[in-house]
Design a protein around this motif. Structure first.
Motif: not given
Length: 53
Positions: A10-22, A24-31
């Motif tokens: 869960g923490a990796l998901e949150a980190g990936g989402d934060a880095w994706g937003a930072y 400017g990448r769409d990481v929704s599929a990976a999440l």
């Protein structure tokens, strides 16, 4: 141990989402893939237990 693994994923998901937003990448599929993998850790053993009985 299972709770620690689920928390870590869960923490990796949150980190990936934060880095994706930072970045400017769409990481929704990976999440979505990560969430399915995380929840399968919980649901797959129950499926196996009921399939064998």
């Amino acid at each position: 141990m299972l709770a620690a693994l689920i928390t870590l994923m869960g923490a990796l998901e949150a980190g990936g989402d934060a880095w994706g937003a930072y970045l400017g990448r769409d990481v929704s599929a990976a999440l979505v893939v990560m969430e399915v993998a995380r929840m399968s850790i919980v649901t797959d053993p129950f499926g196996l237990a009921y399939a064998l009985s």
